[in-house]
Design an enzyme around this catalytic site. Structure first.
Site, PDB file in Angstrom:
ATOM      1  N   GLY A 141       5.700  16.049  -0.568  1.00  0.00           N
ATOM      2  CA  GLY A 141       5.420  15.987  -0.202  1.00  0.00           C
ATOM      3  C   GLY A 141       6.685  13.903  -0.603  1.00  0.00           C
ATOM      4  N   SER A 147       7.064  15.026   4.010  1.00  0.00           N
ATOM      5  CA  SER A 147       8.412  14.633   2.849  1.00  0.00           C
ATOM      6  C   SER A 147       9.514  13.835   3.606  1.00  0.00           C
ATOM      7  CB  SER A 147       9.307  15.843   2.536  1.00  0.00           C
ATOM      8  OG  SER A 147       8.327  16.811   1.814  1.00  0.00           O
ATOM      9  N   GLY A 155       9.257  10.463  -1.216  1.00  0.00           N
ATOM     10  CA  GLY A 155       9.095   9.585  -1.882  1.00  0.00           C
ATOM     11  C   GLY A 155      10.163   9.789  -3.818  1.00  0.00           C
ATOM     12  N   HIS A 187      11.750  25.298  -1.464  1.00  0.00           N
ATOM     13  CA  HIS A 187      10.200  25.232  -0.636  1.00  0.00           C
ATOM     14  C   HIS A 187      10.070  26.209  -0.720  1.00  0.00           C
ATOM     15  CE1 HIS A 187       8.995  21.338   0.633  1.00  0.00           C
ATOM     16  NE2 HIS A 187      10.030  20.746   0.343  1.00  0.00           N
ATOM     17  N   ASP A 198       7.760  27.750   1.100  1.00  0.00           N
ATOM     18  CA  ASP A 198       7.211  27.992   2.006  1.00  0.00           C
ATOM     19  C   ASP A 198       8.547  28.199   3.361  1.00  0.00           C
ATOM     20  OD1 ASP A 198       7.280  25.671   0.672  1.00  0.00           O
ATOM     21  OD2 ASP A 198       6.862  24.950   3.100  1.00  0.00           O
ATOM     22  N   GLN A 240       8.181  18.149  -8.789  1.00  0.00           N
ATOM     23  CA  GLN A 240       7.555  16.665 -10.049  1.00  0.00           C
ATOM     24  C   GLN A 240       7.539  15.596 -10.689  1.00  0.00           C
ATOM     25  OE1 GLN A 240       9.952  14.800  -6.967  1.00  0.00           O
ATOM     26  NE2 GLN A 240      11.530  16.308  -6.725  1.00  0.00           N
ATOM     27  N   ASN A 260      14.092  20.153   0.500  1.00  0.00           N
ATOM     28  CA  ASN A 260      14.015  18.877   0.489  1.00  0.00           C
ATOM     29  C   ASN A 260      14.221  17.399  -0.236  1.00  0.00           C
ATOM     30  OD1 ASN A 260      14.244  16.690   2.130  1.00  0.00           O
ATOM     31  ND2 ASN A 260      12.452  16.711   3.511  1.00  0.00           N
ATOM     32  N   GLY A 277      14.919  14.495  -2.605  1.00  0.00           N
ATOM     33  CA  GLY A 277      16.024  13.277  -3.759  1.00  0.00           C
ATOM     34  C   GLY A 277      15.981  12.823  -5.280  1.00  0.00           C
ATOM     35  N   PHE A 278      14.850  13.646  -5.203  1.00  0.00           N
ATOM     36  CA  PHE A 278      14.824  13.474  -6.648  1.00  0.00           C
ATOM     37  C   PHE A 278      14.621  14.234  -7.492  1.00  0.00           C
ATOM     38  CE2 PHE A 278      13.161   9.536  -4.822  1.00  0.00           C
ATOM     39  CZ  PHE A 278      13.248   8.768  -5.765  1.00  0.00           C
ATOM     40  N   CYS A 280       8.261  21.363  -4.930  1.00  0.00           N
ATOM     41  CA  CYS A 280       8.783  19.799  -4.530  1.00  0.00           C
ATOM     42  C   CYS A 280       8.139  18.119  -5.267  1.00  0.00           C
ATOM     43  CB  CYS A 280       8.977  20.212  -2.925  1.00  0.00           C
ATOM     44  SG  CYS A 280       9.639  18.725  -2.588  1.00  0.00           S
ATOM     45  N   LEU A 281       7.564  17.383  -4.390  1.00  0.00           N
ATOM     46  CA  LEU A 281       7.195  16.459  -5.509  1.00  0.00           C
ATOM     47  C   LEU A 281       6.112  17.316  -6.552  1.00  0.00           C
ATOM     48  CD1 LEU A 281       6.595  13.483  -5.455  1.00  0.00           C
ATOM     49  CD2 LEU A 281       5.345  13.605  -3.310  1.00  0.00           C
TER      50      LEU A 281
END
EC number: 6.3.5.5
Lengths: 359, 178
Positions: free
Chosen positions: A220, A47, A222, A332, A334, A251, A289, A291-292, A247-248
């Site tokens: 992941g 990530s 970005g 996370h 995990d 989103q 972790n 940023g979005f 996470c990603l």
């Protein structure tokens, strides 16, 4: 001791000492992570692809790099910024010092910079573009930093392009790899799941043909909007196969159901993020972790229910579909690095599959 | 000898999961009525209602059924079916979705008595059954729609659910009759 420079897009130059890769000429988003431990996990977390990771903890590297704790085979971060890098690594599991590892993986590091000052700057201005270089940049070069486009489509750089199995004897779980951390596979393995990891480009038809018991959308790097192919995949399987997103993956689950995401000022990175489970009020400390984040205002009219929120800034940290067996978390579960408070969410995923089979 | 098989934290998570499953099965929470069976089922129903309030910001009515029977530890096959002693429903159940909530699903005879009691009060659009523990050994064709934990047992064992409100602790225990 070779000098190395961290140049911010604002024009500020931090002079430090080079470690890791012999040469540095990388530009990336400078982000800070607050974990006091677990630098190996952070460095190898996909990530962080393309980002300059700055550790707020002032001494990094004192237990070296071991064989067991990596989250990917190769680190994909652009560079590493620390206050002080340990000269001596000491741990019974360590195989090489941090600096040797980064040199081997050709990732540049800089030490002896004021990470506290940098963190304050980022907290005020938001994440900044920055460049790690070995020579003092000219004003024109500094100018060029803010014009440098940030890496897009990092998922394609870190995710697998071929499907591979991680066999077990329990439920068959298809993991969609957007930049999978190994610890997700470890958690599934601990529950004896029969896992197949699939590329991020997998289609719903391909996935349904495999008829897994559950689908896990991985973490992941970005911007989730860079992964549009995942949205028809999610829409095509939700309601048919129990779904968990991390996470990603969280989103993307939100985007697929009509919500929107936004870029946060400086994001959440670290192992000390309190998250409230809305149903019970229980607080878990989580590893994060991102940023979005999912925009709460965009949830009206969707089928999504907020299940978790960050205690400090009320960021949405968990969602659930109102009609389908599907949930996602921004943090996370995990862990690695960070607290294990939320690992039970993998049990919830297994229970969800069991309940779906019973119905 | 009593042995803890599910700790309090895991038990609470099972209740949360049941809550999510109830939301998943009910597009319209307006029609929902929770009905707890006797002592512990009532507390579990109240807890699920609290979770629904937290998540959805609305109150779901909670009713109570008082059904007394032979206690589990005196279980004997035979005709002594449980008896309904009291029904307390805050709203009419006519045309609504009733979720019946109990701590343990065993022979199914309590659930059957509860169904009779509910049906004598009106005609719900649907009745579902949520239980914290399904221990097996059904004697009637009854199955739960929402199950916290499946705990296979032998007939000479007892399952005891402890709730903070009544027992001062949360947890699920198994005990062997000696």
């Amino acid at each position: 001791m070779t000098a190395r420079y961290l140049v911010l897009e604002t024009g500020q130059v931090f002079t430090g000492v080079a470690f890791g890769a012999a040469q540095a000429a990388v530009t990336g988003e400078l982000v800070f992570t607050t974990g006091m431990t677990g630098y190996q996990e952070s460095l190898t977390d996909p990530s962080f692809c393309g980002q300059l990771i700055m550790f707020t903890y002032p001494l990094i590297g004192n237990c070296g790099i071991n064989r067991d704790d990596s989250e990917a085979i190769d680190p994909t971060c652009a560079g590493v910024v620390v206050r002080e890098v340990a000269r001596l690594a000491s741990n019974w599991r360590q195989r090489q010092p941090l600096a040797d590892f980064l040199r081997q993986k050709e990732i540049p590091g800089i030490s002896e910079v004021d990470t506290r000052e940098l963190t304050k700057l980022i907290r005020q201005a938001g994440t900044l573009k920055a460049r790690l270089v070995d020579e003092l940049p000219t004003p024109a070069q500094i100018e060029a930093i803010s014009a440098t486009p940030l890496a897009r489509n990092q998922v394609a750089q870190v995710a697998t392009t071929k499907a591979y199995p991680s066999p077990g004897k329990g439920y068959n779980i298809a993991v969609i790899d957007f930049g999978l951390k190994h610890s997700i596979l470890r958690q599934l393995a601990a529950r004896d799941c029969d896992v197949i990891v699939l590329p991020a480009t997998t289609t719903a038809a391909e996935l349904l043909a495999l008829a897994p018991d559950g689908v896990l959308l991985s973490n992941g790097p970005g911007d989730p909007q860079d992964v549009p192919a995942a949205l028809p995949l999610i829409r095509g399987i939700q309601g048919k196969i129990p779904l968990m997103g991390i996470c990603l993956g969280h989103q993307l689950f939100a985007l697929a159901n009509g919500a929107t995401t936004f870029k946060m000022k400086f994001g959440h990175r670290g192992g000390n993020h309190p998250v409230r489970e809305i149903a019970t009020g229980r607080i878990d400390f989580t590893s994060q972790n991102h940023g979005f984040a999912v925009d709460p205002a965009s949830l009206a009219g969707t089928d999504l229910l907020v299940t978790h929120e960050e205690l400090n800034d009320q960021t949405i940290e968990g969602l659930r579909h109102r009609r389908y067996p599907a949930f996602s978390v921004q943090f996370h579960p995990d862990a690695t690095p960070g607290p294990h408070d939320a690992t039970h969410l993998f049990d919830e995923f297994i229970e969800m599959i069991t309940a779906t089979k019973r119905a | 000898m009593e042995k803890e098989v599910i700790d309090g934290v895991t038990m609470k998570r099972a209740l949360t999961r049941i809550t999510y499953e109830i939301i998943e099965q009910n597009a319209q929470l307006d029609d929902l009525v929770l009905v707890g069976i006797k002592t512990r089922g009532i507390y579990l129903a109240q807890r699920i209602a609290q979770r629904l309030t937290q998540l959805e910001g609305r109150q779901v009515p909670v009713g109570e059924l008082d059904i007394t029977l032979y206690r589990d530890d005196h279980h004997q096959p035979g005709p002594n079916d449980p008896e309904v002693h009291g029904v307390s429903l805050p709203v009419s159940i006519e045309n609504r979705h009733v979720v019946l909530i109990d701590d343990v699903l065993f022979t199914g005879r309590t659930a059957r008595a509860a169904l009779d009691a509910l049906l004598s009060q009106g005609r719900p659009q649907r009745i579902s059954l949520a239980v914290l523990v399904d221990r097996g050994h059904r004697e009637l064709p009854i199955r739960a729609d929402f199950v916290g934990k499946n705990i296979p047992t032998s007939l000479d064992e007892q399952i005891k659910v402890a709730v903070m409100e009544h027992d001062g602790r949360d947890g699920i225990y198994i005990q062997k009759n000696s």
